[in-house]
Design an enzyme around this catalytic site. Sequence first.
Site, short mmCIF file in Angstrom:
data_model
loop_
_atom_site.label_atom_id
_atom_site.label_comp_id
_atom_site.label_asym_id
_atom_site.label_seq_id
_atom_site.Cartn_x
_atom_site.Cartn_y
_atom_site.Cartn_z
N ASP A 405 0.86 -1.19 0.00
CA ASP A 405 0.00 0.00 0.00
C ASP A 405 0.89 1.24 0.00
O ASP A 405 2.12 1.13 0.17
CB ASP A 405 -0.86 -0.05 1.28
CG ASP A 405 -1.90 1.05 1.35
OD1 ASP A 405 -2.26 1.61 0.31
OD2 ASP A 405 -2.36 1.34 2.49
N GLU A 408 2.64 5.01 -3.97
CA GLU A 408 2.60 5.96 -5.11
C GLU A 408 3.92 6.73 -5.26
O GLU A 408 4.25 7.04 -6.41
CB GLU A 408 1.43 6.93 -4.93
CG GLU A 408 0.07 6.29 -5.11
CD GLU A 408 -0.29 5.31 -3.98
OE1 GLU A 408 0.18 5.52 -2.86
OE2 GLU A 408 -1.02 4.35 -4.25
N ASP A 483 -8.83 3.72 -2.57
CA ASP A 483 -9.85 4.14 -1.61
C ASP A 483 -11.11 4.68 -2.27
O ASP A 483 -11.30 5.90 -2.39
CB ASP A 483 -9.25 5.17 -0.65
CG ASP A 483 -8.13 4.57 0.18
OD1 ASP A 483 -8.06 3.33 0.26
OD2 ASP A 483 -7.33 5.34 0.75
O1 MIG Z 1 -3.71 6.05 4.72
O2 MIG Z 1 -3.55 0.76 5.71
O3 MIG Z 1 -5.84 2.19 0.37
O4 MIG Z 1 -6.79 -0.05 1.70
O5 MIG Z 1 -6.80 0.00 4.51
C1 MIG Z 1 -4.51 4.91 4.60
C2 MIG Z 1 -4.70 1.50 5.85
C3 MIG Z 1 -3.64 3.71 4.36
C4 MIG Z 1 -4.89 3.02 2.40
C5 MIG Z 1 -5.35 1.82 1.63
C6 MIG Z 1 -6.38 1.07 2.42
C7 MIG Z 1 -5.80 0.67 3.75
C8 MIG Z 1 -5.31 1.90 4.51
N1 MIG Z 1 -4.34 2.62 3.69
#
Ligand code: MIG
Length: 799
Positions: A405, A408, A483
């Site tokens: 995650d 980016e 998200d």
């Molecule tokens: O700033 O890890 O898209 O799926 O549950 C949020 C927490 C960070 C974003 C991800 C989401 C995940 C969440 N993450």
Amino acid sequence: MITNTELQYRGDLYPSRIVSYKHDVDSVFFYTDNNVILKVTVIRDSLIRFRFTTKGYFSNDFSYAIDKNHSQGYNFLEVSDNETYYQIKTSKVQCRIQKLDLRLSVFDLDGNVILEDELGFHWEESYEYGGNIVKMSKASKEGECFYGLGDKATQLNLKGKRLENFATDQYAFQKDQEPLYKVVPFYIGLQNKQSYGIFFDNTFRTFFDFCQERRNVTSFWAEGGEMNYYFIYGPQMQEVVTTYTDLTGKPELPPLWTLGYHQCKWSYYPESNVKEITAKFRELKIPCDAIYLDIDYMDGFRCFTWNKDYFPDPKRMVAELAENGFKTVVIIDPGIKIDKNYAVYKEALEKDYFCKRADGPYMKGKVWPGECNFPDYTNPEVREWWAGLFKELISDIGVKGVWNDMNEPAVMEVPNKTFPMDVRHDYDGNPCSHRKAHNIYGTQMARATYHGVKRFAYPKRPFIITRSAYSGAQRYSSSWTGDNVASWEHLWIANIQMQRMSISGMGFTGSDIGGFAEQPSGELYARWIQLGVFHPFCRTHSSGDHGNQEPWAFDEEVIHITRKFVNLRYQLLPYLYTMFWQYIEEGIPMLKPLVYFDQEDAQTHYRNDEFVFGNQILVCPILEPNALGRRMYFPKGEWYNYWTNTLVPGGKEMWVDTQFDEIPLFVKAGAIIPKYPVQQYVGELEFDELTLDVYYKEGKEKSVVYEDAQDGYDYKKGRYSLLSFQLTGKSNKLIIQLHKEGKFETNYSKYKLNLIGLPFKIKSLKIDSEKVPFDKEAFEADNYLVVDKEFAVLQLIGE
Ligand code: MIG
């Protein structure tokens, strides 16, 4: 005409007249008298690369996107010229390059224009960064349509839109919001019933304008780097997509369990909560294969650590979950907490693996753990180190999948949500700034993760899921669309995003079912799961701050619908696995938008909702509340209503009634659909019969079923089973020919044929031209026929 010297002070610069050219085995170089060189490379007869430089020489040729194993094939390359242009001919297309200004056009062999430069290549020098802003514009004809570009949250046909590619953490993104998480600078043009593709392989921020700024012009440009693009000839969209996917690579087969249903939330903890959730799935008999641990499983959000209060003995827990059929997937983010007592941080610091700012300090940014440094995954040595970090998680603890995650990369509390552009990257020995590395950072992280998980999971197959991706990321990882929001509009977006990802080479994708932000009504959740089971990756996920999103957070009816559709997905696993195999073998997209299914039919060009799942199942989700039916378009062919078995002719739009516990679902006449029994998780049951739903058709239809050990790599050594069924329907006869390939022996010994739409009563049965006994009464009672799996020709003969 404006001269180049005048233009230099106005911004855009153009190539001037070609002064010479050079020809080698697969490439032709054209030189202009203002230092521009165009290199045209014929990779395959239907795949041509155009690469420009304005410096008089080319820099090192390096791409993260191109798969080094892509097919190059036999090329036919012939160069000729006349007064105005040079012509390069392959056995599929001809390409003309104007001597005056390097503008080019591509024709098919019948002389139809497929692609034509408007201004063609031009550029602007960047004083601030050095190098160029590189631009391309193409003339577009009336009626031309555009598809592709990955995860865009907008209509399938991109005509009239301007899109931006810059990987961005876009929490609760909206319809039409740009840019999003993924970067796939590849589009498909469709004009005059011919499809072609353009892949602009440039990792800087890129833009595509499909006749928005000017009605008859399509353009694309990048904030740096080279004008470097691939032209892909169709004329069928299938050829464009499979060629693009071959060029940027295909994944290996995932373990079959990853095609089951996954349950996720931010976050399930402590252990007792995880156990409660998994037990409830078994109790309610809703199949589920994977359970996810989001960031709270870690110790202070430090990657590769565990919060021992919540999870005192992860190895034991993971093993207990596995006994119950649950595979554990854990999240790993790129931000490494700055903490001198944290081993991963200390090691990366010692080895100098973190990204640095232009003047030397480490790139520092705030993410979940607080202030972090970030590994430079564009450095091969860093990727190798990162891969090694998975040893304990995978080999020792037994985690089966890793979820990447925030790659980016996302940074909190800063206006641009990511690294400053001066951050330095190795870029595999081609040092550069973040302007160039930003869009591939996430892919390189997923790549390093993939290598680590694969190494320690071996001989089992790894499973990786990533949020950010650049073209080619499909070689390493599945993905999800980030998200989203629990709204009807987002259900519409998810439907289109998954179709678009499929034709953009990245098919193993799903949305957060039910929506990540906010809370779905029971009805919305039900409609979403009804669509989600037809997406290659099928996972419910939510942010957790708006209540629960397990099926039982809703009423009995929603539980029933969830079970019904997840059951259907588990029955269709062999069908789903077969379409995955066609994707990894040939690059065929698993989901086919209607325009892909029949580009000749102009009715399909602007459709968004209906799609073909695999080759033979037509799906049309319900995308609004209180709907007990909807209008939908039926593409060519004849289609059986899955629920009622009534036959609908294609080529028209029709109203279809549905119930709340159904969606419009149709099977192509002639199809043979393989089904497994419902299992609570992949591999739960041993069974002795493969069910085949046989949909009668007058005429012929081919269906295939791919199977193997469902995990491991034996399939690469020929240990797979490929069944090809050729159905031939006549007015009083149905013939099924079966051809088998591969060295894998399936466990079952029989086929259970479920015959649908037979226009005659069966009188007798022949197997391999021998008459066999036929129990008419038993058959008429339930419509099932059980036959031994070893046959070559099965004939049902009517009265
Ligand atoms: O700033 O890890 O898209 O799926 O549950 C949020 C927490 C960070 C974003 C991800 C989401 C995940 C969440 N993450």
